[in-house]
Write a protein that holds these residues in place. Structure first.
Motif, mmCIF file in Angstrom:
data_model
loop_
_atom_site.group_PDB
_atom_site.id
_atom_site.type_symbol
_atom_site.label_atom_id
_atom_site.label_comp_id
_atom_site.label_asym_id
_atom_site.label_seq_id
_atom_site.Cartn_x
_atom_site.Cartn_y
_atom_site.Cartn_z
ATOM 1 N N GLY A 172 -2.954 -20.204 63.122
ATOM 2 C CA GLY A 172 -3.319 -18.789 63.079
ATOM 3 C C GLY A 172 -2.267 -17.861 63.643
ATOM 4 O O GLY A 172 -2.403 -16.643 63.551
ATOM 5 N N LEU A 173 -1.203 -18.431 64.218
ATOM 6 C CA LEU A 173 -0.169 -17.577 64.832
ATOM 7 C C LEU A 173 0.512 -16.670 63.818
ATOM 8 O O LEU A 173 0.987 -15.597 64.138
ATOM 9 C CB LEU A 173 0.912 -18.458 65.485
ATOM 10 C CG LEU A 173 0.932 -18.648 66.998
ATOM 11 C CD1 LEU A 173 2.195 -19.357 67.410
ATOM 12 C CD2 LEU A 173 0.758 -17.346 67.758
ATOM 13 N N ALA A 207 -6.803 -14.066 70.638
ATOM 14 C CA ALA A 207 -6.074 -12.909 71.178
ATOM 15 C C ALA A 207 -6.766 -12.481 72.463
ATOM 16 O O ALA A 207 -7.901 -11.985 72.431
ATOM 17 C CB ALA A 207 -6.066 -11.773 70.164
ATOM 18 N N ILE A 208 -6.101 -12.688 73.565
ATOM 19 C CA ILE A 208 -6.712 -12.406 74.869
ATOM 20 C C ILE A 208 -6.242 -11.045 75.368
ATOM 21 O O ILE A 208 -5.029 -10.765 75.405
ATOM 22 C CB ILE A 208 -6.331 -13.502 75.894
ATOM 23 C CG1 ILE A 208 -6.659 -14.889 75.341
ATOM 24 C CG2 ILE A 208 -7.041 -13.252 77.225
ATOM 25 C CD1 ILE A 208 -8.113 -15.146 75.088
ATOM 26 N N GLU A 209 -7.217 -10.239 75.747
ATOM 27 C CA GLU A 209 -6.917 -8.890 76.228
ATOM 28 C C GLU A 209 -5.887 -8.955 77.359
ATOM 29 O O GLU A 209 -5.965 -9.807 78.243
ATOM 30 C CB GLU A 209 -8.206 -8.223 76.727
ATOM 31 C CG GLU A 209 -8.060 -6.728 76.831
ATOM 32 C CD GLU A 209 -9.411 -6.042 77.011
ATOM 33 O OE1 GLU A 209 -10.463 -6.678 76.859
ATOM 34 O OE2 GLU A 209 -9.364 -4.833 77.322
ATOM 35 N N GLU A 216 -0.804 -6.379 69.524
ATOM 36 C CA GLU A 216 -0.402 -6.449 68.108
ATOM 37 C C GLU A 216 -1.632 -6.438 67.210
ATOM 38 O O GLU A 216 -1.643 -5.792 66.156
ATOM 39 C CB GLU A 216 0.358 -7.752 67.828
ATOM 40 C CG GLU A 216 1.835 -7.704 68.137
ATOM 41 C CD GLU A 216 2.491 -9.037 67.812
ATOM 42 O OE1 GLU A 216 2.296 -9.540 66.692
ATOM 43 O OE2 GLU A 216 3.186 -9.572 68.691
ATOM 44 N N VAL A 217 -2.646 -7.198 67.622
ATOM 45 C CA VAL A 217 -3.882 -7.248 66.832
ATOM 46 C C VAL A 217 -4.547 -5.869 66.824
ATOM 47 O O VAL A 217 -4.983 -5.381 65.782
ATOM 48 C CB VAL A 217 -4.838 -8.330 67.393
ATOM 49 C CG1 VAL A 217 -6.200 -8.281 66.694
ATOM 50 C CG2 VAL A 217 -4.213 -9.721 67.246
ATOM 51 N N GLN A 218 -4.576 -5.223 67.993
ATOM 52 C CA GLN A 218 -5.198 -3.889 68.085
ATOM 53 C C GLN A 218 -4.477 -2.883 67.195
ATOM 54 O O GLN A 218 -5.094 -2.004 66.595
ATOM 55 C CB GLN A 218 -5.179 -3.386 69.535
ATOM 56 C CG GLN A 218 -6.017 -4.217 70.495
ATOM 57 C CD GLN A 218 -7.462 -4.339 70.027
ATOM 58 O OE1 GLN A 218 -8.143 -3.339 69.835
ATOM 59 N NE2 GLN A 218 -7.917 -5.567 69.797
ATOM 60 N N ARG A 219 -3.142 -3.010 67.098
ATOM 61 C CA ARG A 219 -2.358 -2.065 66.273
ATOM 62 C C ARG A 219 -2.408 -2.419 64.785
ATOM 63 O O ARG A 219 -1.831 -1.721 63.956
ATOM 64 C CB ARG A 219 -0.897 -2.063 66.736
ATOM 65 C CG ARG A 219 -0.671 -1.445 68.119
ATOM 66 C CD ARG A 219 0.817 -1.177 68.365
ATOM 67 N NE ARG A 219 1.615 -2.391 68.326
ATOM 68 C CZ ARG A 219 1.916 -3.156 69.393
ATOM 69 N NH1 ARG A 219 1.488 -2.804 70.584
ATOM 70 N NH2 ARG A 219 2.632 -4.240 69.259
#
Ligand code: SF4
Length: 294
Positions: A172-173, A207-209, A216-219
């Motif tokens: 998943g990376l 994806a750990i906060e 990156e995931v948030q963006r």
């Protein structure tokens, strides 16, 4: 037993006496990793570690058969330090048959082949290496400290020194979508086939906060896979491993489906298990996201 901060160990070391020799990780920059962010890397004084061994030998730990050297990459320790620890362990625990450690690619490459052979022969049998992916650009992007060539060299040097090498990769990376998962699986399988470890574990990206990868995931720059995409990547990975007698496991708590077997002997059974779940499309067959963890 004295420990500084949270302690991590591979799942298979649940029975081991955990001996903290270093605090934190000498690298500590990987964008997906939270394990040692709260710790400033340092080597514990050798006298304290030897004292810990004597304390443990005075308890029921005396019967321990396996010891795991914490924290993030105890292979980074100076050779003389490691030799003193190994000597004390084998003298203090009469049933000891295995000492293991995490190994980072950079900390491994800082050791010469001769130094790796010396610590291996002194009884450090197994190294757990976070290979993560075989994709050169992705290794650099996640700040692993090396590219694909360096990672391969680190793994091969451990194998050549006689280590029982246990590799760990993250599915998943590369992100969601068929192209991404096929690319990651193909490049990672190629790396593992060339490295020739004895063990391979796959973890599933979380994806750990607080991590750069989470940002990156948030963006929207990295899209997380669905659980079934994740299983499809595992399928692609397993189907491209060409090694005989490779112990494969996905029993880590981050994974949606625990699988284990010996590749390539059990490959058909593993693929059949994966296909059955993939074709069902039934989320009830998967570990619930609420129960996944690192
Ligand atoms: S080398 Fe391992 S422990 Fe250190 S930051 Fe990277 S993933 Fe975390």
């Amino acid at each position: 037993m004295r420990y500084e901060g949270d302690i991590y160990r591979p799942p298979g070391e649940w029975k081991s006496y955990l001996l903290q020799c270093t605090v934190g990780c000498s690298h500590n920059t990987c964008t997906f990793c939270t394990m040692y962010k709260a710790k400033r890397y340092h080597v514990r004084p050798l006298a304290d570690v030897l004292e810990d061994i004597q304390m443990a030998a005075g308890t029921w730990y005396r019967n321990t058969e396996t010891v795991f050297l914490c924290d993030g990459d105890a292979i980074d320790l100076p050779v003389d330090y490691l030799l003193a620890v190994l000597d004390a362990l084998y003298k203090s625990f009469p049933h000891l048959r295995r000492v293991t450690t995490y190994a980072g690619p950079l900390s491994t490459l800082r050791k010469s082949p001769e130094e790796l052979r010396i610590i291996r022969q002194a009884g450090l049998q197994r190294a757990y290496l976070g290979v993560e992916t075989g994709d050169d650009a992705l290794l650099r992007h996640v700040k692993k400290g090396v590219g694909a060539e360096g990672m391969l060299r680190a793994g091969q040097s451990l194998v050549e020194a006689g280590f029982d090498l246990w590799t760990i990769v993250i599915t998943g990376l590369e992100g969601a979508g068929r192209d991404a998962l096929e690319r990651n699986a193909a490049l990672t399988a190629k790396m593992i086939n060339e490295m020739r470890p004895k063990h391979l574990s796959s973890m599933t990206l979380m994806a750990i906060e607080g991590t750069p990868l989470y940002e990156e995931v948030q963006r929207g720059e990295l899209k997380l896979q669905t659980p079934f995409e994740s299983l499809l990547e595992v399928r692609q990975l397993v189907s491209q491993i060409q090694l005989e007698d490779l112990h494969y496991t996905s029993n880590h708590a981050s994974n949606y489906l625990p699988i284990k077997g010996t590749l390539t002997r059990d490959r058909d059974a593993i693929l059949a298990q994966l296909d059955q779940v993939l074709q069902s499309g039934d989320p009830a067959l998967l570990r619930d996201d609420a129960y996944r963890s690192l």
